[in-house]
Write an enzyme that holds these catalytic residues in place. Structure first.
Site, PDB file in Angstrom:
ATOM      1  N   ARG A  38       0.815  -1.077  -0.235  1.00 35.61           N
ATOM      2  CA  ARG A  38      -0.366   0.267  -0.188  1.00 35.61           C
ATOM      3  C   ARG A  38       0.915   0.947   0.081  1.00 35.61           C
ATOM      4  O   ARG A  38       0.406   2.066   0.251  1.00 35.61           O
ATOM      5  CB  ARG A  38      -0.378  -0.020   1.225  1.00 35.61           C
TER       6      ARG A  38
ATOM      7  N   ARG B 265      -3.889   5.867   1.058  1.00 38.69           N
ATOM      8  CA  ARG B 265      -4.757   7.093   1.430  1.00 38.69           C
ATOM      9  C   ARG B 265      -4.080   8.707   2.239  1.00 38.69           C
ATOM     10  O   ARG B 265      -4.236   9.161   2.065  1.00 38.69           O
ATOM     11  CB  ARG B 265      -5.776   7.274   2.105  1.00 38.69           C
TER      12      ARG B 265
ATOM     13  N   ASP C 274      -6.602  -3.226  -7.255  1.00 36.33           N
ATOM     14  CA  ASP C 274      -7.102  -4.028  -5.981  1.00 36.33           C
ATOM     15  C   ASP C 274      -6.952  -5.664  -6.124  1.00 36.33           C
ATOM     16  O   ASP C 274      -7.667  -6.111  -7.354  1.00 36.33           O
ATOM     17  CB  ASP C 274      -8.922  -3.353  -5.728  1.00 36.33           C
TER      18      ASP C 274
ATOM     19  N   ARG D 241      -8.192  11.341  -5.109  1.00 39.56           N
ATOM     20  CA  ARG D 241      -9.746  10.682  -4.923  1.00 39.56           C
ATOM     21  C   ARG D 241     -10.433  11.727  -4.994  1.00 39.56           C
ATOM     22  O   ARG D 241     -11.776  11.228  -4.618  1.00 39.56           O
ATOM     23  CB  ARG D 241      -9.306   9.818  -4.214  1.00 39.56           C
TER      24      ARG D 241
ATOM     25  N   TYR E 223     -14.435 -12.612   1.082  1.00 45.03           N
ATOM     26  CA  TYR E 223     -15.240 -11.876   0.232  1.00 45.03           C
ATOM     27  C   TYR E 223     -16.746 -11.655  -0.252  1.00 45.03           C
ATOM     28  O   TYR E 223     -18.098 -11.384   0.030  1.00 45.03           O
ATOM     29  CB  TYR E 223     -14.103 -11.290  -0.872  1.00 45.03           C
TER      30      TYR E 223
END
Length: 385
Positions: free
Chosen positions: A45, A49, A96, A58, A177
């Site tokens: 990552r 963010r 992703d 974003r 998921y």
């Protein structure tokens, strides 16, 4: 371009016939088991963010729009290499793990502040009929071509500054998921499938593994120079269930990819599966095993080497990756330097790709990541003098 620029490069290049020469091959050489001048370092990552330049993009672009736009995906992939010029030894394509369920016909939304959400998850084996991977005309390459384009374009933009990694989510994690409909504290719905619908679970895991393998092969064809498989929820399984419902599918993916690209380094990250290091080393073809922060590197190396010797595989190279606790980056600079130095010493002077034990967090200070990266350079070089 300014290191904090949020404006994507104005043009794209999807030519796979020739790529810029790789100038920094430290990651590749280490992953292949060679002795190197220092440990390569990158972070899971690392495009994310915690970076203000990522957040700026974003603001105007929904998460999966960034994934699906080669121009935007390239920009956020290279942002950390631009900011930490000369400190990162690998880039990882911005995408992703849940693009595979999307490709198989499931809707996935990324809810701000909550994470991934499946509006219509698999609640019973009958729901597998909604998946599209067995339909006539289904093509992994067609469904996920936008990722390939992002990889190809990013290779050109990187201009050989560092190798580009591709990745997929592993079958058990993706199955979890797809059944849970998002993250979970207990994974009760997904694990119930394993014990109530074992045959159907194996069928679904096989299907996901085959899509994942094809997807990785396509990523390498598009320009990825190494790949990683993320079994993020491995630790939700006990040793016996991991051996039945995760390990065979991790092995299946590696075998398929290696049959096409034997020289492309492959990493497996089975988070929480500390009990399975020996099996991952001896029963799969991964070149690198990534460790989370709960595993002692000295013990991991000893266990893996002993297992390889016991299986008559002592000539096989298994490199370790990791494994600083990401929350150490909330500490002060001296603590980060000290803990990073200890980490490098524990992994030793060969066969180590430095990383965190999991990914960067949104509230991390970018400048404290710089301290970690600089400390890896300094400490791992000192080990090799």
């Amino acid at each position: 371009m300014s290191p904090h620029s949020s404006n994507p490069a104005p043009s794209v290049n999807f030519d796979t016939a020739s790529f810029p020469e790789l100038k920094n091959d430290l990651y590749i050489r280490t992953a292949r088991g060679e002795s190197t001048e220092r440990a390569p370092v990158w972070c899971m990552r690392q495009a994310g963010r915690y970076l203000p330049e990522f957040r700026a993009i974003r603001v105007e672009n929904e998460f999966f729009k960034v994934c699906r736009s080669p121009e935007l995906a390239t920009e956020v992939t290279v942002q950390p290499l631009r900011r930490y010029n000369g400190l990162l030894d690998a880039a990882i394509i911005f995408s992703d793990i849940l693009v595979i369920p999307q490709a198989m016909g499931m809707e996935v939304q990324m809810i701000p502040g909550k994470g991934p959400h499946f509006p219509d998850p698999l609640r019973s084996p009958q729901d597998m009929a909604r998946l599209t991977d067995k339909q006539v005309g289904f093509s992994v390459d067609k469904e996920l071509d936008y990722v390939y384009k992002a990889i190809t374009n990013t290779r050109h933009v990187l201009a050989g500054q560092a190798p580009l990694l591709g990745f997929v989510g592993a079958p058990w994690t993706l199955m979890a998921y797809m059944i849970e409909g998002g993250g979970s504290k207990t994974f009760a719905l997904a694990k119930a499938w394993l014990f109530k619908h074992a045959a159907e679970s194996h069928g679904l895991l096989t299907r996901i593994a085959d899509v994942a393998a094809e997807f990785l092969i396509g990523q390498v064809r598009a320009g990825a120079q190494a790949v990683q498989v993320f079994e993020s929820w491995a630790g939700e399984l006990g040793p016996r269930d991991f051996a039945e419902f995760s390990l065979p599918y991790l092995a299946r993916i590696a075998s398929r990819v290696k049959s096409q690209y034997p020289d492309v380094p492959m990493t497996v990250f089975a988070k929480g599966a500390h009990y399975a290091l020996e099996q991952l080393a001896t029963e799969t073809m991964y070149d690198v095993i990534s460790l989370d922060w709960t595993i002692d590197p000295v013990s991991a190396r000893q266990r893996i080497d002993s297992a390889l010797e016991a299986k008559g595989q002592s000539g096989r190279s298994v490199v370790l990756q990791g494994n600083l606790d990401p929350t150490v980056l909330f500490g002060d600079e001296d603590t980060i330097r000290s803990r990073t130095k200890t980490m490098c010493q524990e992994f030793g002077a060969k066969g180590h790709i430095a990383n965190l034990g999991h990914g960067m967090m949104p509230s991390h200070d970018p400048e404290l990541l710089r301290v970690f990266l600089e400390s890896v350079h300094e400490s791992s070089k000192a080990l090799r003098k």
